[in-house]
Design a protein around this motif. Sequence first.
Motif, PDB file in Angstrom:
ATOM      1  N   TYR A 149      -3.779  -7.527  -6.706  1.00 43.05           N
ATOM      2  CA  TYR A 149      -2.744  -7.296  -7.742  1.00 43.05           C
ATOM      3  C   TYR A 149      -1.394  -7.416  -7.104  1.00 43.05           C
ATOM      4  O   TYR A 149      -1.142  -7.112  -5.769  1.00 43.05           O
ATOM      5  CB  TYR A 149      -2.927  -5.795  -8.316  1.00 43.05           C
ATOM      6  N   TYR A 162      -3.541  -4.147  -3.621  1.00 39.96           N
ATOM      7  CA  TYR A 162      -2.130  -4.762  -3.943  1.00 39.96           C
ATOM      8  C   TYR A 162      -1.579  -5.523  -2.910  1.00 39.96           C
ATOM      9  O   TYR A 162      -1.465  -4.869  -1.560  1.00 39.96           O
ATOM     10  CB  TYR A 162      -1.137  -3.635  -4.429  1.00 39.96           C
ATOM     11  N   ILE A 183       3.601  -7.918 -13.301  1.00 40.18           N
ATOM     12  CA  ILE A 183       2.300  -7.532 -12.888  1.00 40.18           C
ATOM     13  C   ILE A 183       1.629  -9.023 -12.710  1.00 40.18           C
ATOM     14  O   ILE A 183       1.372  -9.606 -13.744  1.00 40.18           O
ATOM     15  CB  ILE A 183       1.571  -6.563 -13.698  1.00 40.18           C
ATOM     16  N   THR A 236       5.957  -1.354  -7.973  1.00 37.45           N
ATOM     17  CA  THR A 236       5.800  -0.375  -8.690  1.00 37.45           C
ATOM     18  C   THR A 236       4.505   0.526  -8.971  1.00 37.45           C
ATOM     19  O   THR A 236       4.370   1.312  -9.155  1.00 37.45           O
ATOM     20  CB  THR A 236       6.173  -0.868 -10.272  1.00 37.45           C
ATOM     21  N   LEU A 237       3.657  -0.375  -8.452  1.00 39.12           N
ATOM     22  CA  LEU A 237       2.221   0.415  -8.184  1.00 39.12           C
ATOM     23  C   LEU A 237       1.891  -0.169  -6.667  1.00 39.12           C
ATOM     24  O   LEU A 237       2.204  -1.170  -6.302  1.00 39.12           O
ATOM     25  CB  LEU A 237       1.346  -0.394  -9.304  1.00 39.12           C
ATOM     26  N   SER A 238       0.972   0.561  -6.148  1.00 37.04           N
ATOM     27  CA  SER A 238       0.325   0.572  -4.461  1.00 37.04           C
ATOM     28  C   SER A 238      -1.070   0.894  -4.359  1.00 37.04           C
ATOM     29  O   SER A 238      -1.684   1.594  -5.209  1.00 37.04           O
ATOM     30  CB  SER A 238       1.394   0.838  -3.616  1.00 37.04           C
ATOM     31  N   GLY A 239      -1.732   0.328  -3.266  1.00 37.94           N
ATOM     32  CA  GLY A 239      -2.735   0.596  -3.021  1.00 37.94           C
ATOM     33  C   GLY A 239      -3.399  -0.380  -2.206  1.00 37.94           C
ATOM     34  O   GLY A 239      -2.824  -1.600  -1.934  1.00 37.94           O
ATOM     35  N   SER A 266       3.658   3.625  -2.084  1.00 39.58           N
ATOM     36  CA  SER A 266       4.341   3.728  -3.464  1.00 39.58           C
ATOM     37  C   SER A 266       5.834   3.395  -3.205  1.00 39.58           C
ATOM     38  O   SER A 266       6.703   3.924  -2.434  1.00 39.58           O
ATOM     39  CB  SER A 266       3.859   5.148  -4.016  1.00 39.58           C
ATOM     40  N   ASN A 267       6.426   2.831  -4.322  1.00 38.16           N
ATOM     41  CA  ASN A 267       7.935   2.452  -4.557  1.00 38.16           C
ATOM     42  C   ASN A 267       8.407   1.682  -2.944  1.00 38.16           C
ATOM     43  O   ASN A 267       9.589   1.944  -2.710  1.00 38.16           O
ATOM     44  CB  ASN A 267       8.756   3.701  -4.656  1.00 38.16           C
ATOM     45  N   ASP A 290       0.773  -1.425  -0.223  1.00 35.37           N
ATOM     46  CA  ASP A 290       0.260   0.004  -0.132  1.00 35.37           C
ATOM     47  C   ASP A 290       0.896   1.053   0.052  1.00 35.37           C
ATOM     48  O   ASP A 290       0.155   2.345   0.207  1.00 35.37           O
ATOM     49  CB  ASP A 290      -0.868  -0.097   1.209  1.00 35.37           C
ATOM     50  N   SER A 350       2.113  -5.699  -8.497  1.00 27.90           N
ATOM     51  CA  SER A 350       3.004  -5.065  -9.611  1.00 27.90           C
ATOM     52  C   SER A 350       4.430  -4.805  -9.124  1.00 27.90           C
ATOM     53  O   SER A 350       4.769  -4.093  -8.108  1.00 27.90           O
ATOM     54  CB  SER A 350       2.553  -3.595 -10.202  1.00 27.90           C
TER      55      SER A 350
END
Length: 269
Positions: free
Chosen positions: A199, A250, A215, A244-247, A154-155, A152, A201
């Motif tokens: 997900y 993920y 991904i 590489t993607l977050s939330g 980013s990076n 959750d 990524s």
Amino acid sequence: MGFSLLFSFAIVIGIYSYNFSEAREPVCSKFAYEEQLLEKMIRTEIKVETMVNDIKKTEDNVISTLGDIKRAVSDFTDMFADMKENITDEMLKRGDEIKRREESFKKLFEETRTNLTSDMEAKREELTQLQGKLERPPIAFHAHHVADLVLDTSNEIIIFTKSAINEGSGYDISTGIFTAPVGGLYQFSVHTCVFIEKYASIGLVLEGKVIAADINYDNDQYTCSASGAIARVKSGEKVWVKATLSGSNYQLYQDSYRMITFSGMLVNN
């Protein structure tokens, strides 16, 4: 000398004339004795004059011969001086030539020695590097088990907290970052699994640059995927795995059947 001869001849003529006029004079008279004596004197004088002439000629010949010898000695002296000068010049030329050749040989020797020294130093350096390579321990690591499965941030760096192998001690389980102990060609791989309807990524990062990405998603079951790369890594450079993607959607997944791993090894240095 000529006058004496003429005078003597006149006396002889006179004596003969007197003897002729006085035919009665005895043969062995005083006049006959004087006549004979005069003849002897004349003959002696003629012989002396001849000897004087011969001595004169001999003297002239000797003087001429001495002149020839003197001229010959002078010519020989001049010729010897020329020969000496020529020999001296030739010796000087030969000396200069020998000196030039000696300098050329010294220069060639120094260049050859320098080149050989450089070559030997290069070969020694190569041998040292080869020896270092042979003496270096193998570099390889294999890490697994991620404590925080939710991606959750980013990076966010994904930290694999357990290390099955860590030859060369390049991987740090506290940071999740691999630091190359030596420069060379490395092979890296990442294996991840995701939760159902979630997900993942993932990116493989070398010094802040993503060199491999993947991904993954499935709405019915847990699914896994793998990615990897071969990269030239310098000594001290760092490699890690990040989201590489977050939330909230993920999230990774792991159990006894599905492992999340990060591994790498030095292929060639």
